[in-house]
Design an enzyme around this catalytic site. Structure first.
Site, PDB file in Angstrom:
ATOM      1  N   GLY A   1      39.437  32.181  27.447  1.00 41.92           N
ATOM      2  CA  GLY A   1      39.012  33.519  27.828  1.00 41.92           C
ATOM      3  C   GLY A   1      37.558  33.635  28.238  1.00 41.92           C
ATOM      4  O   GLY A   1      36.919  34.647  27.956  1.00 41.92           O
TER       5      GLY A   1
ATOM      6  N   SER B   1      37.401  33.510  44.361  1.00 44.93           N
ATOM      7  CA  SER B   1      37.810  34.775  44.983  1.00 44.93           C
ATOM      8  C   SER B   1      38.355  35.717  43.924  1.00 44.93           C
ATOM      9  O   SER B   1      39.056  35.289  43.001  1.00 44.93           O
ATOM     10  CB  SER B   1      38.908  34.546  46.030  1.00 44.93           C
TER      11      SER B   1
ATOM     12  N   ASN C   1      42.922  39.712  39.972  1.00 41.59           N
ATOM     13  CA  ASN C   1      42.976  38.329  39.508  1.00 41.59           C
ATOM     14  C   ASN C   1      41.776  37.572  40.070  1.00 41.59           C
ATOM     15  O   ASN C   1      41.223  37.938  41.119  1.00 41.59           O
ATOM     16  CB  ASN C   1      44.267  37.651  39.977  1.00 41.59           C
TER      17      ASN C   1
ATOM     18  N   ASP D   1      48.714  34.550  44.626  1.00 45.64           N
ATOM     19  CA  ASP D   1      47.356  34.406  45.174  1.00 45.64           C
ATOM     20  C   ASP D   1      47.250  34.917  46.610  1.00 45.64           C
ATOM     21  O   ASP D   1      46.524  34.349  47.430  1.00 45.64           O
ATOM     22  CB  ASP D   1      46.906  32.935  45.121  1.00 45.64           C
TER      23      ASP D   1
ATOM     24  N   HIS E   1      40.582  33.700  41.240  1.00 44.98           N
ATOM     25  CA  HIS E   1      41.179  32.420  41.632  1.00 44.98           C
ATOM     26  C   HIS E   1      40.073  31.463  42.085  1.00 44.98           C
ATOM     27  O   HIS E   1      39.216  31.850  42.894  1.00 44.98           O
ATOM     28  CB  HIS E   1      42.178  32.634  42.769  1.00 44.98           C
TER      29      HIS E   1
END
Length: 325
Positions: free
Chosen positions: A23, A146, A117, A155, A119
């Site tokens: 995390g 990104s 998200n 993605d 990535h």
């Protein structure tokens, strides 16, 4: 001298973070949220792995946690349980931070536009796994990271921000990953903060109106007294976007209505959202766009109705015919 009266702070956007491991990106988001001017707060850290190290860190920092192993559950059942936990925590947004589960389409759609998200590549390059090694093997000069919106395709959602990270001679996937991680920690918090505040940004709000207004037949845009103004080409105006118009302090759509009775009824119905725009008279209504809960389908309907009130009859007839197909 007496202290100036302080305005109450705007409520922070409530964000849940999903993790599967240590995390570190969750921690970066959490510590960024502790800044007084950060527009979001972390209300839950959840994981599909009860042993995930990030859960212990979140708990130590006073953030509620939730863990549910996915073994023995179907993907849909597990996603439904996670969704329930997120909603019970009052989350308005979800940040994926190393959550190593492919989400069901139903789960993704239920959080459409509200789930982000991060990535470790410069999307659309190198979707999926082993991104750093693939960049090195390709002879790229830079890797990177990104932040994107989550869509059902892996993605593939709209990119909200990127940071390039140079690939050095002799780099391995591990050394490159270490530097990219620094960039991740910087980028994610900035992108999340920008995204949760967009619904109060005059530029973003104006663009949403512009897209819908200019989709109407023969509509064009001009500028009137500093406001974006929409009308029929060489004809009457049907909408304005007001930003702090006459010191009103808000961003609003101004559209035509039937008259004083409807204006009064709307204001009585919701006097936070609707108002009588200064100098526009009884045949216009102001609709605030910056409350954070704008129904954009309703705004499209208001624009269409206002457009109809000024469009030539022939043009309205053509639109009615088109709507039948």
């Amino acid at each position: 001298m007496p202290d100036p009266i302080r305005q109450p702070a705007a409520p922070k956007a409530r964000v849940a973070v999903l993790i599967s491991g240590s995390g570190t990106n969750m921690a970066a988001l959490l510590y960024a949220s502790r800044a007084e001017d950060c527009p979001y707060e972390i209300v839950l850290v959840a994981s599909n792995k009860p042993e995930a190290g990030g859960l212990a860190l979140a708990a130590a920092e006073g953030v509620p946690t939730f863990a549910l192993p996915h073994k023995g559950m179907s993907r849909a059942e597990h996603d439904a349980a996670m969704d329930t936990a997120l909603r019970e925590a009052g989350a308005a947004y979800v940040a994926l931070a190393g959550y190593m589960r492919i989400l069901t389409d139903d789960f993704v759609r239920s959080w459409e536009g509200r789930m982000l998200n991060i990535h470790p590549s410069l999307l659309p390059a190198y979707k999926g796994l082993h991104t750093h090694q693939r960049a090195i093997d390709a002879g790229d000069s830079h890797g990177g990271v990104s932040v994107h919106l989550v869509t059902p395709e892996l993605d593939d959602g709209p990119v909200l921000g990127q940071t390039r990270v140079a690939i050095l001679p002799g780099d391995t996937a591990e050394t490159l990953a270490g530097r990219v991680l620094f960039a991740e920690h910087q980028l994610y918090a900035r992108c999340l903060a920008a995204w949760v505040t967009r619904e109060k940004s005059p530029e973003w709000l104006t663009e949403q109106v512009r897209e819908k207004a200019l989709a109407l037949p023969e509509a064009d845009e001009t500028n009137s007294h500093g406001m974006a103004c929409f009308g029929i080409v060489k004809g009457k105006k049907f909408a304005y976007v007001a930003n702090n118009h006459h010191a009103g302090g808000h961003v609003a759509l101004l559209v035509k209505i039937s008259g004083a009775d409807e204006q009064a009824s709307l204001i009585e119905q919701d006097d936070e959202r609707y108002f009588r725009p200064a100098y526009f008279g009884d045949n216009w209504i102001g609709i605030r766009l910056d409350l954070g809960d704008t129904d954009w389908d309703s705004i499209a309907d208001w624009l269409a109705r206002s457009w109809r009130s000024v469009a030539p009859r022939k043009l309205v007839h053509l639109m009615d015919v088109a709507d039948q197909f």
